[in-house]
Design a protein around this motif. Structure first.
Motif, PDB file in Angstrom:
ATOM      1  N   TYR A  93       0.858  -1.181   0.000  1.00 43.76           N
ATOM      2  CA  TYR A  93       0.000   0.000   0.000  1.00 43.76           C
ATOM      3  C   TYR A  93       0.898   1.236   0.000  1.00 43.76           C
ATOM      4  O   TYR A  93       1.882   1.311   0.748  1.00 43.76           O
ATOM      5  CB  TYR A  93      -0.913   0.017   1.227  1.00 43.76           C
ATOM      6  CG  TYR A  93      -1.866   1.199   1.240  1.00 43.76           C
ATOM      7  CD1 TYR A  93      -3.051   1.172   0.507  1.00 43.76           C
ATOM      8  CD2 TYR A  93      -1.560   2.348   1.961  1.00 43.76           C
ATOM      9  CE1 TYR A  93      -3.907   2.256   0.495  1.00 43.76           C
ATOM     10  CE2 TYR A  93      -2.402   3.439   1.947  1.00 43.76           C
ATOM     11  CZ  TYR A  93      -3.582   3.400   1.214  1.00 43.76           C
ATOM     12  OH  TYR A  93      -4.424   4.476   1.202  1.00 43.76           O
ATOM     13  N   GLY A  94       0.556   2.207  -0.850  1.00 49.49           N
ATOM     14  CA  GLY A  94       1.286   3.469  -0.896  1.00 49.49           C
ATOM     15  C   GLY A  94       2.572   3.418  -1.691  1.00 49.49           C
ATOM     16  O   GLY A  94       3.376   4.354  -1.597  1.00 49.49           O
ATOM     17  N   VAL A  95       2.817   2.359  -2.493  1.00 53.50           N
ATOM     18  CA  VAL A  95       4.067   2.244  -3.244  1.00 53.50           C
ATOM     19  C   VAL A  95       3.820   1.939  -4.721  1.00 53.50           C
ATOM     20  O   VAL A  95       4.701   1.453  -5.414  1.00 53.50           O
ATOM     21  CB  VAL A  95       4.988   1.171  -2.616  1.00 53.50           C
ATOM     22  CG1 VAL A  95       5.427   1.575  -1.224  1.00 53.50           C
ATOM     23  CG2 VAL A  95       4.294  -0.187  -2.592  1.00 53.50           C
ATOM     24  N   GLN A  96       2.599   2.142  -5.199  1.00 50.94           N
ATOM     25  CA  GLN A  96       2.252   1.944  -6.608  1.00 50.94           C
ATOM     26  C   GLN A  96       2.438   0.496  -7.059  1.00 50.94           C
ATOM     27  O   GLN A  96       2.952   0.211  -8.124  1.00 50.94           O
ATOM     28  CB  GLN A  96       3.068   2.873  -7.507  1.00 50.94           C
ATOM     29  CG  GLN A  96       2.857   4.354  -7.206  1.00 50.94           C
ATOM     30  CD  GLN A  96       3.682   5.254  -8.101  1.00 50.94           C
ATOM     31  OE1 GLN A  96       4.188   4.816  -9.126  1.00 50.94           O
ATOM     32  NE2 GLN A  96       3.819   6.517  -7.716  1.00 50.94           N
ATOM     33  N   GLY A  97       2.002  -0.454  -6.230  1.00 53.70           N
ATOM     34  CA  GLY A  97       1.924  -1.841  -6.632  1.00 53.70           C
ATOM     35  C   GLY A  97       3.232  -2.607  -6.501  1.00 53.70           C
ATOM     36  O   GLY A  97       4.283  -2.033  -6.220  1.00 53.70           O
ATOM     37  N   SER A  98       3.127  -3.932  -6.715  1.00 53.35           N
ATOM     38  CA  SER A  98       4.288  -4.820  -6.566  1.00 53.35           C
ATOM     39  C   SER A  98       4.233  -5.923  -7.621  1.00 53.35           C
ATOM     40  O   SER A  98       3.176  -6.227  -8.179  1.00 53.35           O
ATOM     41  CB  SER A  98       4.302  -5.463  -5.171  1.00 53.35           C
ATOM     42  OG  SER A  98       3.219  -6.359  -5.031  1.00 53.35           O
TER      43      SER A  98
END
Length: 451
Positions: free
Chosen positions: A348-353
């Motif tokens: 969350y808050g890191v533009q996906g994984s």
């Protein structure tokens, strides 16, 4: 070893001695410096202390000593020699897991580690008391380089199936056989479950007995049928007709209405008679959703909408999916010899994984695992990402690689027979964050992830 040095120059000089080469860490020189007058000779002692580890390879090992004069450093001399290290053998084996359960088969894996300094050649066999189990072992023999390990897949099959009754324990032994030495036994337990529980057998037995009893009573009993039609007709002829009509039986009261938000049934309209169409709406109970990494990270996001979070859970061999943890908490097991075969990650808050992994390769020829065919798709914040497989006999993870869309991603990993690694951080994609090692024989036991 004694090293003799002669000063052939015409000035007093001081000489420094420094071991070089592959075995330099095990070599000491005493004294480390020597001061000589012109035309004089001095000696120093070289002491070799090879460790009892696979790094000290058996056979000749070259060594050298760099001698540097203080007055003439350009005249450095490097005498060389060979140190022969004698071979030693040390083998360790363990079952992963030591206890397996099943109705028709069990599939433990035997890990064989070569801790000696020579190549190990061994074969594997199985035995148990009473010859209650059959064994399928693949491969039946292994060749292991020093400092390496090999995994042997074993399938245990009971010779008799337990159709009814409780589970039974069947101890067994896998033997590591080497030429000229006693076998190395590794003991385990196979818990054989019954095909049907004991209470079900009792139930069927009672039901069969009741059925037989009922049939026997039915055959033995012949009921007598007497017709009373004549008497009833005669009696009815002497009775006077009733002056008042018979009353209609009272209907049961209609059930109270059930509060519901569902649309009314198509059968509940005004279709004539009253009181017959008011049945209660059946209640359907939905199966609760699994507690995944996404549900955990979304709970954090509710209380911290502007923060950065990562939640994850591991599928551990013999234990299944663990509960999700977040932001640097350990997932997996440490020091229990249990491998991780799959990971579930959500951010969350890191533009996906996105991520992929190197897994165990039984056909490896270079001592490394094999990469999964492709990366996972980039999953948006708050969505589950799965790497590896939770199926039975899925290969364990050797290395886990992932990245995020913004900021940094960090990891610390516990690999079998090693301590926790230092935390490693990398920037957002296209940079990669790698957790683990590339040794095909060492699996990931536990991880800690942060973003």
């Amino acid at each position: 070893m004694r090293l003799r040095l002669r000063n052939t120059g015409d000035v007093v000089d001081e000489y420094r001695f420094e071991p070089v080469g592959p075995i330099a860490p095990w070599t000491t020189v005493e004294p480390p410096t020597l001061r000589l007058f012109p035309g004089t000779t001095g000696t120093v002692d070289l002491t070799f202390s090879p460790p009892r580890t696979p790094d000290a390879a058996a056979g000749p090992n070259p060594y050298a000593v760099r001698i540097t004069p203080t007055e003439h450093p350009e005249a450095t001399t490097v005498p060389e020699g060979n140190l022969t290290i004698t071979p030693f053998t040390e083998v360790r084996a363990e079952l992963v897991p030591p206890t397996v359960k099943g109705r028709f088969r069990g599939r433990p894996r035997l890990a064989v580690d070569n801790l000696g300094n020579t190549k190990l050649t061994a074969s594997i066999s199985g035995s148990d008391n009473g010859d209650q189990l059959a064994y399928e072992i693949h491969p039946g023999s292994v060749q292991i380089e020093p400092g390496r390990a090999a995994f042997v897949r074993t399938t245990l099959k009971p010779r008799q199936i337990i159709w009814f009754g409780s589970k039974e324990q069947r101890p067994f032994t896998l033997n590591v056989l080497r030429s000229g030495v006693n076998p190395l036994p590794v003991e385990g337990t196979y818990i054989q479950r019954g095909f049907l529980p004991r209470w079900l057998a009792t139930f069927f037995g009672v039901l069969l007995a009741l059925t037989i009893t009922f049939v026997m009573l039915w055959i033995a009993h012949k009921p007598t049928v007497i017709s009373g039609a004549t008497e009833e007709t005669a009696a009815g002829a002497t009775l006077a007709p009733s002056a008042s009509p018979s009353a209609t039986p009272a209907l049961p009261p209609a059930p109270a209405p059930v509060a519901t938000s569902a649309a009314p049934s198509a059968d509940s309209g005004d279709s004539g008679g009253g009181g017959g169409g008011g049945g209660a709406t059946p209640t359907v109970t939905a199966k609760p959703k699994a507690d995944t990494a996404a549900t955990a990270v979304n709970r954090l996001a509710v209380n911290d909408p502007g923060g950065r979070h990562i939640c994850y859970r591991a599928f551990v061999d013999g234990k299944g999916w663990q509960k999700p943890v977040c932001d640097g908490t350990m997932s997996g097991t440490a020091g229990q010899g249990r491998s991780i075969t799959a990971l579930n990650v959500a951010v969350y808050g890191v533009q996906g994984s996105a991520g992929t992994a190197m897994v165990y390769d039984p056909d490896s020829t270079n001592g490394q695992g094999k990469w999964l065919p492709s990366w996972t798709a980039i999953k948006a914040d708050g969505r589950d990402n799965y790497i590896g497989s939770s199926k039975a006999d899925a290969p364990y993870l050797v290395t886990f690689v992932y990245n995020v869309g913004s900021g940094q991603a960090c990891n610390s990993v516990k690999v079998r027979y090693k301590e926790w690694s230092d935390q490693v951080c990398n920037n957002a994609r296209p940079d990669l964050n790698t957790a683990g090692n590339f040794d095909n024989s060492r699996f990931i036991e536990a991880i800690k992830l942060t973003v």
